[in-house]
Write a protein that holds these residues in place. Sequence first.
Motif, mmCIF file in Angstrom:
data_model
loop_
_atom_site.group_PDB
_atom_site.id
_atom_site.type_symbol
_atom_site.label_atom_id
_atom_site.label_comp_id
_atom_site.label_asym_id
_atom_site.label_seq_id
_atom_site.Cartn_x
_atom_site.Cartn_y
_atom_site.Cartn_z
ATOM 1 N N TYR A 97 -0.863 3.541 -11.028
ATOM 2 C CA TYR A 97 -0.954 3.123 -9.630
ATOM 3 C C TYR A 97 -2.203 3.680 -8.949
ATOM 4 C CZ TYR A 97 3.373 0.572 -9.021
ATOM 5 O OH TYR A 97 4.343 -0.396 -9.078
ATOM 6 N N SER A 98 -2.801 4.707 -9.547
ATOM 7 C CA SER A 98 -3.973 5.318 -8.919
ATOM 8 C C SER A 98 -5.146 4.352 -8.836
ATOM 9 C CB SER A 98 -4.386 6.580 -9.684
ATOM 10 O OG SER A 98 -4.758 6.263 -11.027
ATOM 11 N N PHE A 107 0.828 -1.202 0.000
ATOM 12 C CA PHE A 107 0.000 0.000 0.000
ATOM 13 C C PHE A 107 0.864 1.254 0.000
ATOM 14 C CE2 PHE A 107 -3.435 -2.640 2.192
ATOM 15 C CZ PHE A 107 -4.245 -2.693 1.077
ATOM 16 N N SER A 108 1.974 1.222 0.734
ATOM 17 C CA SER A 108 2.814 2.421 0.844
ATOM 18 C C SER A 108 3.352 2.842 -0.514
ATOM 19 C CB SER A 108 3.970 2.168 1.822
ATOM 20 O OG SER A 108 4.787 1.087 1.386
ATOM 21 N N THR A 109 3.656 1.875 -1.393
ATOM 22 C CA THR A 109 4.134 2.203 -2.732
ATOM 23 C C THR A 109 2.997 2.721 -3.591
ATOM 24 O OG1 THR A 109 5.873 0.529 -2.574
ATOM 25 C CG2 THR A 109 5.267 1.274 -4.786
ATOM 26 N N TRP A 110 1.856 2.070 -3.522
ATOM 27 C CA TRP A 110 0.711 2.491 -4.341
ATOM 28 C C TRP A 110 0.254 3.903 -4.001
ATOM 29 C CZ3 TRP A 110 -2.738 -2.485 -3.502
ATOM 30 C CH2 TRP A 110 -2.093 -3.578 -4.081
ATOM 31 N N ARG A 111 0.481 4.327 -2.762
ATOM 32 C CA ARG A 111 0.004 5.639 -2.312
ATOM 33 C C ARG A 111 1.092 6.695 -2.343
ATOM 34 N NH1 ARG A 111 -2.793 2.956 3.090
ATOM 35 N NH2 ARG A 111 -4.493 1.864 2.030
ATOM 36 N N ASP A 112 2.283 6.351 -2.739
ATOM 37 C CA ASP A 112 3.418 7.268 -2.691
ATOM 38 C C ASP A 112 3.245 8.375 -3.735
ATOM 39 O OD1 ASP A 112 6.218 8.143 -3.739
ATOM 40 O OD2 ASP A 112 6.624 7.236 -1.785
ATOM 41 N N PRO A 113 3.247 9.647 -3.349
ATOM 42 C CA PRO A 113 3.006 10.734 -4.311
ATOM 43 C C PRO A 113 4.005 10.754 -5.459
ATOM 44 C CG PRO A 113 2.787 11.550 -2.071
ATOM 45 C CD PRO A 113 3.350 10.162 -1.964
ATOM 46 N N GLU A 129 -4.977 0.019 -6.000
ATOM 47 C CA GLU A 129 -5.593 -0.311 -4.726
ATOM 48 C C GLU A 129 -7.074 -0.613 -4.909
ATOM 49 O OE1 GLU A 129 -6.089 1.476 -0.190
ATOM 50 O OE2 GLU A 129 -4.557 2.284 -1.525
ATOM 51 N N GLU A 130 -7.745 0.167 -5.739
ATOM 52 C CA GLU A 130 -9.178 -0.067 -5.974
ATOM 53 C C GLU A 130 -9.410 -1.443 -6.579
ATOM 54 O OE1 GLU A 130 -12.873 1.774 -8.630
ATOM 55 O OE2 GLU A 130 -10.926 2.772 -8.596
ATOM 56 N N LEU A 162 3.164 7.959 -7.851
ATOM 57 C CA LEU A 162 1.937 8.273 -8.584
ATOM 58 C C LEU A 162 2.192 9.287 -9.702
ATOM 59 C CD1 LEU A 162 -0.579 8.407 -5.620
ATOM 60 C CD2 LEU A 162 -0.724 6.866 -7.567
#
Length: 411
Positions: free
Chosen positions: A353-354, A338-344, A357-358, A347
């Motif tokens: 990557y946006s 998750f930390s990679t998928w949410r990393d600004p 997670e969905e 992204l």
Amino acid sequence: MPTLRLVGRPFEGFENALQRQMDSFAASVDADVTFERDHRPLPEIHEELLDTGDIADGRYDLFLCLSDWLPMAADAGYLEPLDDRMAADPPEDWPEGWAESLRGLMAYDGTTYGVPYHDGPEIFHYREDCFESVDEQRAFREAYGRPLSVPRTWDEFLEVASFFTRPDEDMWGTVVAAKPDGHNDVYDFAIHLWSRGGQLLDDEGTPAFDSPEGREALQYYHDLIHEHEVAPPESVEMESVETGQFYADGKAAMMWNWSGFGAMAEDPDSAAFGRTNYGLIPRADAAAGEHTSLTVCYGLTVPAGAEHPDLAYDFIRHAASPENDRITTQEGASGTRFSTWRDPEILRSNTFYSILEEVNTGPVNTLPRIPEYTELNEILNEMVEAVVVDRSMSVEDGLAEADERARALLE
């Protein structure tokens, strides 16, 4: 000095990321350690190491295992269970740092055998500049009597793919990885089957793919290449990485493929750089049709018989850290945390990557989690090869023969 030996498929993203992670691990541990990497094509790994059981002969300490293979390898005793080691010294943020869908792919019968390293899922890639062009919009409306839009159904997909297929300009409506390697050729059939409301196996575990939905799925896949000719003829010789590069080279308007190939398209040297967007894979225009995705992953596992199992697990923990998962993405593979998928920063450079997670936390299909799946996969692979590549069997005969073989296997 111990040497950790790893086997996995060849892919520049894997190879570059693993080298950086191995270098940093060697610099961080008290004991001197060296690494050897053995990158082999997927069919070779399956035939020479899994079918024979040689994956557990002590030659390797680390196996970058495709999740399709994990149930069989675990059931056969080819992999070390990791639960005790993970309870004593888990990877940072385990288990909350990963989607449940990915953790489940690295487990079998309630036991964890690996940590996710590289993730799908499959998503829809399309050339946004093609769809936004005023000239293309005008020409499409004149040809089809409706606005040009990103296709939501397979019927719409075929119209759009036909419109953008221009072989004289080295441009195709789509590209598919139909090479009979038991990888995307089987996954493509499964996606088309599921998107039409079909199943590979029913709730009792009985083969269910020889069905109206299965016939429509396999026929459509065949026809994209041979009847409608909206995918290049060399699709029958291309595997997934090659199709990702084909799209990145600006030669296809659309494809459904692994999300990680967005990294190829978003490389500044790519012909598709700044021109790609992502969405849902089309569905059948029918009551049972649904947008679907397939997720598989590669995970780091420890083969039974490994010479250095504890040191191998220490490396798995190291590679699973937030910093090293980012490296997996930075080098062109797809991190799993998750930390990679949410990393600004990630992204900004990897816009696909946006939606990871969905997709991974919502309804997503996986292949049957049964020990016999590797054999079932080969049956499906040979079916697609006979119908789509060799064209030696009809769709009906190919499905019927595969169904008969699958029933014999699973009974």
